[in-house]
Design a protein around this motif. Structure first.
Motif, PDB file in Angstrom:
ATOM      1  N   VAL A 222       6.267  34.401 -69.083  1.00  0.00           N
ATOM      2  CA  VAL A 222       7.009  34.939 -67.934  1.00  0.00           C
ATOM      3  C   VAL A 222       7.600  33.815 -67.093  1.00  0.00           C
ATOM      4  CG1 VAL A 222       5.688  37.078 -67.816  1.00  0.00           C
ATOM      5  CG2 VAL A 222       4.858  35.048 -66.606  1.00  0.00           C
ATOM      6  N   ALA A 223       7.676  32.619 -67.652  1.00  0.00           N
ATOM      7  CA  ALA A 223       8.200  31.478 -66.891  1.00  0.00           C
ATOM      8  C   ALA A 223       9.623  31.747 -66.418  1.00  0.00           C
ATOM      9  CB  ALA A 223       8.143  30.212 -67.748  1.00  0.00           C
ATOM     10  N   GLU A 224      10.434  32.356 -67.298  1.00  0.00           N
ATOM     11  CA  GLU A 224      11.824  32.628 -66.936  1.00  0.00           C
ATOM     12  C   GLU A 224      11.907  33.652 -65.812  1.00  0.00           C
ATOM     13  OE1 GLU A 224      16.028  33.949 -69.091  1.00  0.00           O
ATOM     14  OE2 GLU A 224      14.222  33.585 -70.290  1.00  0.00           O
ATOM     15  N   GLU A 225      11.085  34.704 -65.893  1.00  0.00           N
ATOM     16  CA  GLU A 225      11.082  35.728 -64.852  1.00  0.00           C
ATOM     17  C   GLU A 225      10.623  35.148 -63.512  1.00  0.00           C
ATOM     18  OE1 GLU A 225       9.946  36.166 -67.884  1.00  0.00           O
ATOM     19  OE2 GLU A 225      11.314  37.730 -68.626  1.00  0.00           O
ATOM     20  N   LEU A 226       9.587  34.315 -63.550  1.00  0.00           N
ATOM     21  CA  LEU A 226       9.090  33.704 -62.316  1.00  0.00           C
ATOM     22  C   LEU A 226      10.124  32.769 -61.715  1.00  0.00           C
ATOM     23  CD1 LEU A 226       5.396  32.913 -63.367  1.00  0.00           C
ATOM     24  CD2 LEU A 226       6.230  34.827 -61.976  1.00  0.00           C
ATOM     25  N   SER A 227      10.835  32.039 -62.572  1.00  0.00           N
ATOM     26  CA  SER A 227      11.882  31.133 -62.090  1.00  0.00           C
ATOM     27  C   SER A 227      12.998  31.913 -61.412  1.00  0.00           C
ATOM     28  CB  SER A 227      12.432  30.314 -63.255  1.00  0.00           C
ATOM     29  OG  SER A 227      13.509  29.498 -62.834  1.00  0.00           O
ATOM     30  N   ARG A 228      13.393  33.029 -62.023  1.00  0.00           N
ATOM     31  CA  ARG A 228      14.465  33.830 -61.428  1.00  0.00           C
ATOM     32  C   ARG A 228      14.000  34.470 -60.119  1.00  0.00           C
ATOM     33  NH1 ARG A 228      16.342  35.211 -66.916  1.00  0.00           N
ATOM     34  NH2 ARG A 228      14.883  36.960 -66.986  1.00  0.00           N
ATOM     35  N   LEU A 229      12.737  34.881 -60.073  1.00  0.00           N
ATOM     36  CA  LEU A 229      12.216  35.435 -58.817  1.00  0.00           C
ATOM     37  C   LEU A 229      12.268  34.397 -57.703  1.00  0.00           C
ATOM     38  CD1 LEU A 229       9.157  37.629 -59.875  1.00  0.00           C
ATOM     39  CD2 LEU A 229      11.121  38.365 -58.521  1.00  0.00           C
ATOM     40  N   ARG A 230      11.871  33.172 -58.010  1.00  0.00           N
ATOM     41  CA  ARG A 230      11.950  32.105 -57.003  1.00  0.00           C
ATOM     42  C   ARG A 230      13.398  31.889 -56.558  1.00  0.00           C
ATOM     43  NH1 ARG A 230       7.605  29.504 -55.549  1.00  0.00           N
ATOM     44  NH2 ARG A 230       5.775  29.259 -56.913  1.00  0.00           N
ATOM     45  N   SER A 231      14.320  31.941 -57.510  1.00  0.00           N
ATOM     46  CA  SER A 231      15.732  31.774 -57.174  1.00  0.00           C
ATOM     47  C   SER A 231      16.215  32.906 -56.272  1.00  0.00           C
ATOM     48  CB  SER A 231      16.565  31.735 -58.459  1.00  0.00           C
ATOM     49  OG  SER A 231      17.946  31.664 -58.165  1.00  0.00           O
ATOM     50  N   HIS A 232      15.802  34.144 -56.570  1.00  0.00           N
ATOM     51  CA  HIS A 232      16.205  35.289 -55.749  1.00  0.00           C
ATOM     52  C   HIS A 232      15.605  35.187 -54.345  1.00  0.00           C
ATOM     53  CE1 HIS A 232      18.070  36.871 -59.183  1.00  0.00           C
ATOM     54  NE2 HIS A 232      17.068  37.555 -59.705  1.00  0.00           N
ATOM     55  N   ILE A 233      14.367  34.734 -54.254  1.00  0.00           N
ATOM     56  CA  ILE A 233      13.728  34.584 -52.938  1.00  0.00           C
ATOM     57  C   ILE A 233      14.458  33.529 -52.117  1.00  0.00           C
ATOM     58  CG2 ILE A 233      11.607  33.898 -51.747  1.00  0.00           C
ATOM     59  CD1 ILE A 233      10.057  35.060 -54.163  1.00  0.00           C
ATOM     60  N   ALA A 234      14.864  32.440 -52.773  1.00  0.00           N
ATOM     61  CA  ALA A 234      15.621  31.399 -52.068  1.00  0.00           C
ATOM     62  C   ALA A 234      16.954  31.946 -51.564  1.00  0.00           C
ATOM     63  CB  ALA A 234      15.849  30.205 -52.996  1.00  0.00           C
ATOM     64  N   GLU A 235      17.619  32.773 -52.378  1.00  0.00           N
ATOM     65  CA  GLU A 235      18.883  33.390 -51.962  1.00  0.00           C
ATOM     66  C   GLU A 235      18.657  34.362 -50.809  1.00  0.00           C
ATOM     67  OE1 GLU A 235      22.911  34.407 -51.773  1.00  0.00           O
ATOM     68  OE2 GLU A 235      21.832  32.680 -52.600  1.00  0.00           O
ATOM     69  N   LEU A 236      17.546  35.089 -50.851  1.00  0.00           N
ATOM     70  CA  LEU A 236      17.200  35.992 -49.756  1.00  0.00           C
ATOM     71  C   LEU A 236      17.064  35.226 -48.444  1.00  0.00           C
ATOM     72  CD1 LEU A 236      16.189  38.691 -48.558  1.00  0.00           C
ATOM     73  CD2 LEU A 236      13.898  38.087 -49.372  1.00  0.00           C
ATOM     74  N   GLU A 237      16.339  34.118 -48.477  1.00  0.00           N
ATOM     75  CA  GLU A 237      16.164  33.311 -47.272  1.00  0.00           C
ATOM     76  C   GLU A 237      17.500  32.744 -46.802  1.00  0.00           C
ATOM     77  OE1 GLU A 237      13.262  30.585 -48.674  1.00  0.00           O
ATOM     78  OE2 GLU A 237      11.547  31.905 -48.232  1.00  0.00           O
TER      79      GLU A 237
END
Length: 306
Positions: A222-237
């Motif tokens: 799930v490394a790819e999914e976790l990476s994309r989640l971190r990217s989405h959270i950064a965009e949210l902020e």
């Protein structure tokens, strides 16, 4: 700047003739929906007020109300007898055709007898009161928007913690699975053949365990999914901090934060679903559920953001 779509603003402009009060209230809506509630004598103000509102608001159901109260003074204290006589003649003529026509009320006579206000004066008063009412509305929208942003930022921090926990737990999940595979093989061989371990070398057994562990690690990667989640959270902020998108050329383009957030939460939810489907341990399943709950909380808050 993050703005809520729910707010209220009002202001009053006064002249020698009276006071013009303008109220603007807004609630959430997918698009900009403008409604005007104006008395007939103020209908000429709809266009300038519409232009004013649309320059500053991009989404929401907005209602604009205007009311004018005349001042009692010398210009309303006395009646023009010629006007009264003419009104009486018109009423008598009308009653000859329609007997039950009612006489005008005193307030209507006062209004018709009052000095007419120049249209430019109306517009000046509308610009004054409308501008201040809109500023009051925008200030309230920004205060409420900041409260919504604070709630979503708290959810984003909780999501980051969950992602970090999953990342740190992955090595242990793989190790636990490798031990389970080895134990199952050791338990299965004696049942399949009394001479099970004599028929398979330690190297072959280790290779088999490694193969099973490798297949499992690929299945739960799930490394790819976790990476994309971190990217989405950064965009949210990034959005909640009020920084416009790089393509934004003006305030209206940068003001579509609510639509950007709605799309972002769809992508977050997709990654959380994939994380749940790849769960290799109960802890990952719980993490996926917690992520989806946080995303839904933020989605509910974002429904009220412009």
């Amino acid at each position: 700047m993050i703005r809520s779509m729910t707010a209220f603003g009002s202001a009053k402009a006064e002249t020698e003739f009276g006071a013009l009060t303008i109220e603007i209230r807004s609630v959430n809506s997918r698009f900009l929906d403008l409604n005007f509630r104006l008395p007939e004598e103020l209908r000429l103000l709809e266009m300038p007020l519409r232009e004013m509102v649309t320059r500053h608001i991009t989404r929401g159901k907005v209602e604009v109300r205007a009311n004018f109260s005349r001042k009692a003074g010398p210009h309303t204290a006395a009646f023009d007898t010629d006007v009264l006589a003419s009104t009486a003649e018109l009423l008598a003529a009308a009653r000859r055709v329609i007997p039950d026509v009612q006489a005008p009320r005193l307030s209507e006579l006062v209004a018709s007898n009052s000095s007419e206000i120049d249209p430019e004066t109306w517009v000046e008063m509308a610009n004054d009161a409308g501008g201040r009412a809109l500023a009051d509305l925008q200030a309230a929208r920004e205060r409420e928007g900041q409260r919504l942003a604070d709630v979503m930022q708290e959810c984003a921090r909780a999501m980051n913690e969950i992602v970090a926990d999953v990342e740190s737990a992955l090595p242990q999940i793989l190790e636990d699975h490798q031990q389970k595979v080895g134990q199952r093989l050791r338990d299965a061989l004696p049942l399949a053949s009394p001479e099970g371990f004599a028929l398979i070398s330690g190297e072959e057994l280790s290779a088999r365990i490694a193969q099973e562990a490798s297949m499992f690690s690929l299945r739960i990667d799930v490394a790819e999914e976790l990476s994309r989640l971190r990217s989405h959270i950064a965009e949210l902020e990034h959005i909640l901090a009020g920084r416009p998108a790089s393509s934004s050329k003006n305030q209206k383009t940068g003001g579509a934060a609510g639509k950007r957030l709605d799309f972002l939460f769809q992508e977050m939810n997709r990654e959380a679903n994939t994380l749940g489907s790849k769960a290799g341990a109960i802890s990952m399943t719980r993490a996926a559920i917690d992520l989806k709950l946080l995303i839904e909380q933020m989605r509910e808050q974002a429904q009220n953001i412009e």
